[in-house]
Design an enzyme around this catalytic site. Structure first.
Site, PDB file in Angstrom:
ATOM      1  N   ARG A 234     110.850   9.764 -12.867  1.00  0.00           N
ATOM      2  CA  ARG A 234     109.679   8.926 -12.664  1.00  0.00           C
ATOM      3  C   ARG A 234     110.056   7.744 -11.784  1.00  0.00           C
ATOM      4  O   ARG A 234     111.118   7.140 -11.957  1.00  0.00           O
ATOM      5  CB  ARG A 234     109.125   8.419 -14.005  1.00  0.00           C
ATOM      6  CG  ARG A 234     108.536   9.523 -14.884  1.00  0.00           C
ATOM      7  CD  ARG A 234     107.271  10.104 -14.269  1.00  0.00           C
ATOM      8  NE  ARG A 234     106.742  11.194 -15.068  1.00  0.00           N
ATOM      9  CZ  ARG A 234     107.102  12.467 -14.933  1.00  0.00           C
ATOM     10  NH1 ARG A 234     108.020  12.792 -14.030  1.00  0.00           N
ATOM     11  NH2 ARG A 234     106.575  13.403 -15.676  1.00  0.00           N
TER      12      ARG A 234
ATOM     13  N   GLU B  44     102.876   6.461  -4.874  1.00  0.00           N
ATOM     14  CA  GLU B  44     102.779   7.781  -4.250  1.00  0.00           C
ATOM     15  C   GLU B  44     101.318   8.052  -3.892  1.00  0.00           C
ATOM     16  O   GLU B  44     100.456   7.912  -4.761  1.00  0.00           O
ATOM     17  CB  GLU B  44     103.306   8.866  -5.190  1.00  0.00           C
ATOM     18  CG  GLU B  44     104.791   8.749  -5.453  1.00  0.00           C
ATOM     19  CD  GLU B  44     105.345   9.906  -6.283  1.00  0.00           C
ATOM     20  OE1 GLU B  44     104.624  10.902  -6.493  1.00  0.00           O
ATOM     21  OE2 GLU B  44     106.501   9.812  -6.711  1.00  0.00           O
TER      22      GLU B  44
ATOM     23  N   HIS C  37     108.237  13.866  -3.623  1.00  0.00           N
ATOM     24  CA  HIS C  37     107.765  14.568  -4.819  1.00  0.00           C
ATOM     25  C   HIS C  37     107.559  16.064  -4.557  1.00  0.00           C
ATOM     26  O   HIS C  37     106.610  16.686  -5.066  1.00  0.00           O
ATOM     27  CB  HIS C  37     106.475  13.948  -5.356  1.00  0.00           C
ATOM     28  CG  HIS C  37     106.409  13.970  -6.855  1.00  0.00           C
ATOM     29  ND1 HIS C  37     105.872  12.967  -7.601  1.00  0.00           N
ATOM     30  CD2 HIS C  37     106.829  14.909  -7.751  1.00  0.00           C
ATOM     31  CE1 HIS C  37     105.933  13.265  -8.887  1.00  0.00           C
ATOM     32  NE2 HIS C  37     106.512  14.444  -9.009  1.00  0.00           N
TER      33      HIS C  37
END
Length: 320
Positions: A233, A262, A281
């Site tokens: 995370r 993000e 990601h």
């Protein structure tokens, strides 16, 4: 509605091709509704309200307002967007499962690839190639070996276990920070041991206990030249402090699959911070990603229909 109405209704909010939709239609005997993430309509809201099962990541408020929903199979490992719901009440009728170990192979491989790219100068050399610059005499003396590097994994889940297997041929001594099950169990032990490691890999879930775990003080305790990987995370790491450590050259590099924001905004200093690999990601991705998700859902659907325990149930009291 795309099937008969004899079994439980399924609401799907995933980007799927026709082959994926066809496979999901074949799995059950009840109605199936498909919605495209990001373009949810009033009709989709009505479908979710009528569904017994949902696959995907519908907005948390919509999940809470779906009166018939009994099981939600998330299309993610993370559950952060749902933590604010009243699970002591909602959990009496709704079971939530996540993807668990579905992403173990791809994320572990991305972590390994990023560390190797930094150690062997691949990222730097790729940048030199794009500029047409030959710098052999500068780059070659700085290249490092991963073999024998001491690795600390923050977490002891399926990704950490798979990464440990991939690191086996490199002869890397591996330690784990995990409360209750790691060889490093407390924040105080983590403080004492951080300077011992050449590579630190963040694979922890997003919880109040993990937010900011790698703050400025702990980053400063990492071994000079160490590499940080974060594939858990973005909230784990103080990014301002990390950029300071990297810009000064004290840390050897960072592989960041997750970030605090993000998508990472244009102009964010991480884009230009030295010795950073940003994988945006994507670490969980693979050509068979959708098939993996449907495979797990199919197995859990069989269990749901026979009242067997579901795989990867979310434990709301622990936050993952």
């Amino acid at each position: 509605m795309n099937a008969g109405d004899h079994g439980p209704g399924l609401y799907v909010e995933l980007p799927l091709g026709e082959s994926g939709r066809a496979r999901l239609r074949e799995l059950g005997s009840g109605p199936v509704w498909f919605a495209e993430p990001g373009t949810v309509s009033a009709a989709d809201d009505r479908a979710l309200a009528d569904a017994d099962i949902a696959l995907g990541n519908p907005e948390a408020a919509r999940v809470a307002e779906a009166p018939r929903l009994r099981w939600l199979q998330l299309a993610s490992v993370g559950i952060d967007g749902y933590l604010g719901l009243d699970w002591p009440v909602l959990g009496r009728r709704l079971t939530v499962t996540n993807l668990g170990d579905v992403f173990a192979d791809p994320v572990a491989e991305s972590c390994l690839a990023g560390v190797l790219a930094l150690h062997r100068g691949i990222d730097e050399l790729s940048g030199l190639r794009s500029r047409g610059t030959w710098a052999k005499s500068v780059v070659r003396p700085r290249l490092r070996l991963l073999s024998g590097a001491r690795v600390l994994m923050l977490g002891r889940g399926s990704i950490a276990r798979r990464l440990a297997e991939l690191l086996g041929p490199f002869g890397c001594p591996i330690s784990h920070f995990a409360r209750g099950s790691g060889d490093i169990r407390t924040p105080a032990e983590l403080d004492a041991r951080l300077p011992d490691f050449d590579v630190v890999v963040g694979l922890l879930p997003g919880t109040p206990g993990t937010s900011g775990l790698l703050d400025a003080r702990r980053l400063a305790r990492m071994r000079p030249g160490a590499v940080l990987v974060n594939a858990g995370r973005g909230s784990l790491v103080d990014e301002e402090a990390l950029m300071s450590e990297l810009s000064s050259g004290r840390l050897g590099g960072a592989v960041l699959d997750v970030t605090g924001q993000e998508p990472l905004p244009a102009g964010h200093p991480l884009w230009t911070c030295p010795n950073v690999i940003l994988t945006q990601h994507t670490a969980g991705g693979s050509t068979d990603e959708t098939a993996r998700v449907i495979d797990l859902f199919a197995e859990n659907l069989r269990r749901f229909e026979t009242d067997a325990p579901l795989r990867n149930p979310v434990r709301w009291a622990r936050g993952f």
